[in-house]
Structures are given as structure tokens and as C-alpha cells.
Write an enzyme that holds these catalytic residues in place. Structure first.
Site, PDB file in Angstrom:
ATOM      1  N   SER A   6       0.799  -1.230   0.000  1.00 28.81           N
ATOM      2  CA  SER A   6       0.000   0.000   0.000  1.00 28.81           C
ATOM      3  C   SER A   6       0.827   1.273   0.000  1.00 28.81           C
ATOM      4  O   SER A   6       0.299   2.347  -0.303  1.00 28.81           O
ATOM      5  CB  SER A   6      -0.937   0.018   1.217  1.00 28.81           C
ATOM      6  OG  SER A   6      -0.199  -0.122   2.426  1.00 28.81           O
ATOM      7  N   ASP A  54      -3.686   7.776   8.133  1.00 23.90           N
ATOM      8  CA  ASP A  54      -4.521   6.779   8.794  1.00 23.90           C
ATOM      9  C   ASP A  54      -3.641   5.952   9.729  1.00 23.90           C
ATOM     10  O   ASP A  54      -2.495   6.327  10.003  1.00 23.90           O
ATOM     11  CB  ASP A  54      -5.295   5.918   7.775  1.00 23.90           C
ATOM     12  CG  ASP A  54      -4.393   5.040   6.913  1.00 23.90           C
ATOM     13  OD1 ASP A  54      -3.193   4.893   7.241  1.00 23.90           O
ATOM     14  OD2 ASP A  54      -4.881   4.474   5.910  1.00 23.90           O
ATOM     15  N   HIS A  85      -0.492   4.693   7.411  1.00 21.98           N
ATOM     16  CA  HIS A  85       0.125   5.393   6.281  1.00 21.98           C
ATOM     17  C   HIS A  85       0.379   6.875   6.557  1.00 21.98           C
ATOM     18  O   HIS A  85      -0.436   7.532   7.205  1.00 21.98           O
ATOM     19  CB  HIS A  85      -0.773   5.254   5.044  1.00 21.98           C
ATOM     20  CG  HIS A  85      -1.091   3.834   4.704  1.00 21.98           C
ATOM     21  ND1 HIS A  85      -2.272   3.237   5.091  1.00 21.98           N
ATOM     22  CD2 HIS A  85      -0.380   2.890   4.031  1.00 21.98           C
ATOM     23  CE1 HIS A  85      -2.283   1.976   4.667  1.00 21.98           C
ATOM     24  NE2 HIS A  85      -1.146   1.743   4.033  1.00 21.98           N
TER      25      HIS A  85
END
Length: 351
Positions: free
Chosen positions: A36, A326, A329
Site C-alpha cells: 500500500s 490513517d 500510512h
């Protein structure tokens, strides 16, 4: 004969487009693999719970549009593409944007919640590194048909390949998997991951890649979700997780040196994001930040993917002062700083 002329003209047009597309860039292509940290939307159309193609993700991106990036805005690799002179970003390979000449500046195969260890991706419906590599082979075939074998070989050998993995292996697999914990110490699990890493680099090399950068683990123990899940109520960085990251990164650097010695012409750089990221966390005001423990989205303790949504209570109005977007991240502001570090450390991949 007429058909051959049209076909020949189309190939010539695509070759011209290949040189035109990369004219302003210092390398012909950027190709991304991993998790991600570099995923730009490959998970969007998968049967996966790990997605970010909805607000508030992307609220500070171009046109305030969520794309599948796990960030409020741009990723570090987006800034890197800009710094290298690209006028657009390499598209997610599974997206509609990955068509025709768009893929001549590279492609992105990354999938959130994937890792070096293929089993890591299974519970989340993500694309394993092995499968990402098979997509890369398909990509190579498409590019070769478009611009010819010789030009394609130049693109693959001079293009920069970026790999980001490992965090999901530890945070979303090893630390919560009793079987892995019983069978392997963190050191032994790191060795398993690095064997997969070595095999992946070997495969890329055999496919013509010669310029490869691998991103190290971040200070995993400082991620808000890691503090919530593994901090035992303490609000400080989880020291044992950071120690595991340091251990893994040391092994990663040693492995990259061994691989370079083994493969002629290979330029392989281990990007150290651990220390720059930790410096931002421990010296926030020096870097323009005020919040290092709580993420912007929701309560800032655990939310990521579907838990970080437009109904999440408590989401900050302005993320520029936050280190984390978040639970896992960084914000766009941090990504911009880290991209500068990547560029400085990766000079050998450019020259």
C-alpha cells in the site's frame, strides 16, 4: 500490402510516442511493485477488503479524487515521478488507464496488504508478489508488441523498478499469526522474507531489469495502529517492533550487496526510509508537524481502509500538520519529504 503499411505506421507512431512520453524525464519508465505504500489503485476492482477508492482518501489529491492511494494526497512515488520529470504517473496495471501509450512511461503492479511472503496477501484478497511478477511479464509482452523488441529492452533495462514490501508481512501476518510465531523468531522470519526478496530480484534481472530500488521497513512501532494493537496501553512507539525493523533493514542492505556482486550490471539500492521517517516523528516541529501519535482519519488510532471513511468521526480538517493520515500510512506532507530522501539515495539508479 495496405494492411502492412497501416500496421507499420502504427508501430512507428508508438515508438515516436515512447520517446516523446519520456523526453522530459531522466529515465524512460517507472515500474512499481509491492504494498500500500506504492499502490495507486490495483485493489479497486478486486474482491478485497483493503481498498481506499473512497473519501476521505484522496481528498487532497488532484481534483480531490480518491484513486485507491492510501493517503490524503500523493504518495512518495508520485512525488518521485514528478522530480524525475514525468508529466503523469505510471498507471495501476489493472486500471482502465493502463492502455495503449499510457504504459510506455511504466506501470504500477502494487497491491495493498501484499508482502514478500505470498501467504500474507491471501486473507485480504490482495495481489501477491508472485502474481505481480506475472502481470509484469504480461506488461512486457504488451510493450514489446507496441514499440519493438529493441526499444522495449531499453525501457526495461533503463527504467527504474521500485519495490516496497515487508510491513504487511510483520504487522498483518507474523505478529498476529500464532503458528508463525511458534515456528519462527523475528530473525528467522526476516530470513524467510529475504529469500523471497532475493528470488524476486533474480526474476526481475532475468526479465531485463537492471535498475532496482527497494524501500526499507519504516519504524513500524511508531505507526498509530501498531501502538494501539501492540503497545499494551502505552502511547509511545513500540520498541520491539522498531528493533525488528532495524534488524530486517540491516539484513536487507546486506542482501542487496550480495545480489549486486552476483549479477553483472545490476544497480540495486536499498532505500533507507526508517531513519528519515523516525527523524520526522521524533522532531516534528523541525519538519512542520505537530501531531505524531494520532492519525488524521477518525480517532487516529486504528482506522485504515474501510474503517477510514466519510462517516469516520473525528477526522481532521487539515492534514498538513499530521505525520500520519490513517493508522498505517503517512500524509502527503510526509510523503513529499520522504520522496526527497529517495531521490538523494537513488542517484546511482539515474546516472
Amino acid at each position: 500490402m495496405q494492411k502492412m503499411r497501416v500496421s507499420g505506421f502504427r508501430v512507428l507512431l508508438l515508438v515516436s510516442c515512447f520517446f516523446c512520453k519520456s523526453k522530459g524525464a531522466v529515465v524512460p519508465a517507472l515500474i512499481m511493485f509491492g504494498d500500500s505504500i506504492v499502490d495507486v489503485g490495483n485493489n479497486n476492482n478486486l474482491l478485497s477488503i483493503v481498498k481506499s477508492n473512497f473519501l476521505p482518501y484522496g481528498r487532497d489529491f488532484i481534483d480531490q479524487r480518491p484513486t485507491g492511494r492510501f493517503c490524503n494526497g500523493k504518495l512518495a512515488v508520485d512525488f518521485s515521478a514528478e522530480y524525475l520529470g514525468f508529466s503523469s504517473y505510471p498507471p495501476a496495471f489493472l486500471s482502465r488507464e493502463a492502455s495503449n501509450e499510457n504504459i510506455l512511461i511504466g506501470a504500477n503492479f502494487a497491491s495493498a496488504s501484499s508482502g514478500y511472503y505470498d501467504a500474507t496477501s491471501v486473507p485480504f484478497g490482495s495481489i501477491s508478489l508472485t502474481r505481480q511478477l506475472s502481470y509484469y511479464r504480461a506488461y512486457q509482452n504488451r510493450v514489446t508488441r507496441m514499440i519493438g523488441r529493441g526499444n522495449a529492452r531499453i525501457l526495461f533495462s533503463r527504467g527504474i523498478h521500485i519495490l516496497s514490501a515487508g510491513s504487511s508481512d510483520f504487522l498483518q501476518n507474523y505478529y498476529i499469526n500464532p503458528l508463525l510465531n511458534i515456528l519462527n523468531t523475528p530473525d528467522q522470519f526476516a530470513d524467510i522474507l529475504l529469500r523471497s526478496f532475493s528470488e524476486f530480484i533474480q526474476n526481475l534481472y532475468e526479465l531485463g531489469a537492471r535498475r532496482i530500488g527497494v524501500i526499507s521497513l519504516p519504524p513500524m512501532g511508531c505507526l498509530p495502529a501498531a501502538i494501539t494493537l501492540f503497545g499494551a496501553g502505552n502511547k509511545s512507539c513500540v520498541e520491539r517492533l522498531n528493533n525488528d525493523a532495524i534488524m530486517f533493514n540491516t539484513k536487507l542492505e546486506n542482501t542487496t550487496r550480495l545480489l549486486m556482486n552476483r549479477h553483472s550490471g545490476l544497480r540495486l539500492v536499498a532505500f533507507n526510509v526508517y531513519q528519515p521517517f523516525l527523524d520526522i516523528i521524533t522532531n516534528p516541529t523541525d519538519n512542520g508537524f505537530f501531531e505524531t501519535k494520532r492519525a488524521c482519519c477518525g480517532t487516529g488510532t486504528i482506522e485504515t481502509s474501510f474503517l477510514c471513511n466519510s462517516l469516520s468521526f473525528g477526522t481532521c480538517v487539515n492534514a498538513t500538520g499530521y505525520v500520519f493520515w490513517d493508522g498505517f500510512h503517512p500524509t502527503e506532507a510526509v510523503n513529499e519529504l520522504l520522496a526527497g530522501q529517495l531521490l538523494g539515495q537513488g542517484i546511482s539508479l539515474i546516472n
